[in-house]
Design a protein around this motif. Structure first.
Motif, mmCIF file in Angstrom:
data_model
loop_
_atom_site.group_PDB
_atom_site.id
_atom_site.type_symbol
_atom_site.label_atom_id
_atom_site.label_comp_id
_atom_site.label_asym_id
_atom_site.label_seq_id
_atom_site.Cartn_x
_atom_site.Cartn_y
_atom_site.Cartn_z
ATOM 1 N N ALA A 154 0.850 -1.194 0.000
ATOM 2 C CA ALA A 154 0.000 0.000 0.000
ATOM 3 C C ALA A 154 0.888 1.248 0.000
ATOM 4 O O ALA A 154 1.894 1.301 0.698
ATOM 5 C CB ALA A 154 -0.893 0.003 1.236
ATOM 6 N N THR A 155 0.491 2.243 -0.784
ATOM 7 C CA THR A 155 1.248 3.491 -0.839
ATOM 8 C C THR A 155 0.808 4.414 0.292
ATOM 9 O O THR A 155 -0.384 4.693 0.452
ATOM 10 C CB THR A 155 1.050 4.187 -2.196
ATOM 11 N N LEU A 156 1.779 4.867 1.066
ATOM 12 C CA LEU A 156 1.548 5.800 2.166
ATOM 13 C C LEU A 156 2.156 7.131 1.756
ATOM 14 O O LEU A 156 3.337 7.205 1.415
ATOM 15 C CB LEU A 156 2.211 5.274 3.441
ATOM 16 N N LYS A 157 1.349 8.184 1.761
ATOM 17 C CA LYS A 157 1.826 9.535 1.457
ATOM 18 C C LYS A 157 1.706 10.371 2.717
ATOM 19 O O LYS A 157 0.729 10.241 3.464
ATOM 20 C CB LYS A 157 0.994 10.171 0.339
ATOM 21 N N GLN A 158 2.709 11.207 2.936
ATOM 22 C CA GLN A 158 2.722 12.020 4.137
ATOM 23 C C GLN A 158 3.197 13.426 3.807
ATOM 24 O O GLN A 158 4.173 13.601 3.080
ATOM 25 C CB GLN A 158 3.630 11.384 5.179
ATOM 26 N N HIS B 23 -0.215 15.228 7.613
ATOM 27 C CA HIS B 23 -1.418 14.702 6.969
ATOM 28 C C HIS B 23 -0.985 13.428 6.244
ATOM 29 O O HIS B 23 -0.081 13.462 5.405
ATOM 30 C CB HIS B 23 -2.009 15.706 5.983
ATOM 31 N N VAL B 24 -1.603 12.317 6.597
ATOM 32 C CA VAL B 24 -1.224 11.011 6.060
ATOM 33 C C VAL B 24 -2.354 10.489 5.177
ATOM 34 O O VAL B 24 -3.526 10.536 5.561
ATOM 35 C CB VAL B 24 -0.931 10.003 7.204
ATOM 36 N N THR B 25 -1.978 9.996 3.992
ATOM 37 C CA THR B 25 -2.945 9.440 3.058
ATOM 38 C C THR B 25 -2.608 7.980 2.805
ATOM 39 O O THR B 25 -1.478 7.650 2.421
ATOM 40 C CB THR B 25 -2.917 10.214 1.720
ATOM 41 N N GLU C 178 -7.631 8.924 5.081
ATOM 42 C CA GLU C 178 -6.671 9.960 5.426
ATOM 43 C C GLU C 178 -6.836 10.317 6.892
ATOM 44 O O GLU C 178 -7.928 10.190 7.445
ATOM 45 C CB GLU C 178 -6.907 11.216 4.578
ATOM 46 N N PHE C 179 -5.744 10.766 7.519
ATOM 47 C CA PHE C 179 -5.820 11.210 8.904
ATOM 48 C C PHE C 179 -4.707 12.207 9.185
ATOM 49 O O PHE C 179 -3.760 12.330 8.425
ATOM 50 C CB PHE C 179 -5.773 10.024 9.873
#
Length: 152
Positions: A113-117, A135-137, A142-143
């Motif tokens: 899974a791709t985690l963007k921050q 902000h994490v996607t 998102e959270f």
């Protein structure tokens, strides 16, 4: 009336000439002041930050339910891409100053899974508190996380 091009140039040069906040030092996470939302906060976190001449590096030791995790990340603060080795493989990202705040954007793959921050770092006026708003996607949502560090 002043020339709008002159004013725009003055604004750009004024921002770029501004001294970057001194982020270098050892920082301890204040779990009580931080907010991890629905996610469990670590038991403790220490981060050593070194910043000089647009080079930023950080060594982080985090302790939690899954034991101790150590990471070493390095960026240049000119917006150029950086690649860091992390436990799950590679983390690709950029860092750049926006006024007196540092923005770090990163992306990595964790368990397919791709985690963007996107992190915004801000230093208090007295230089004793570093706040990191992230902000994490993730693929399933998102959270936001707020980490408050105190200079040691």
């Amino acid at each position: 009336m002043r020339n709008p091009t002159f004013l725009a140039a003055l604004l750009v040069f004024g921002i770029s000439a501004q001294a970057a906040p001194n982020l270098s030092g050892e920082w301890k996470l204040s779990v009580a002041k931080s907010n991890y939302g629905a996610f469990p906060a670590p038991q403790s976190m220490l981060r050593k930050v070194t910043y000089a001449e647009s080079k930023l590096s950080m060594h982080t030791v985090q302790k939690g339910a899954q034991g101790e995790v150590t990471s070493d990340l390095a960026y240049t603060t000119d917006g150029q891409p950086s690649v860091n080795k992390v436990q799950s493989g590679e983390s690709k990202g950029t860092a750049q100053w926006i006024g007196d705040k540092l923005m770090i954007e990163s992306e990595r793959v964790v368990q397919s899974a791709t985690l963007k921050q996107k992190e915004i770092w801000s230093l208090s006026a007295d230089g004793k508190t570093l706040t990191v708003d992230a902000h994490v996607t993730l693929p399933n949502g998102e959270f936001d996380v707020k980490q408050v560090f105190e200079r040691q």
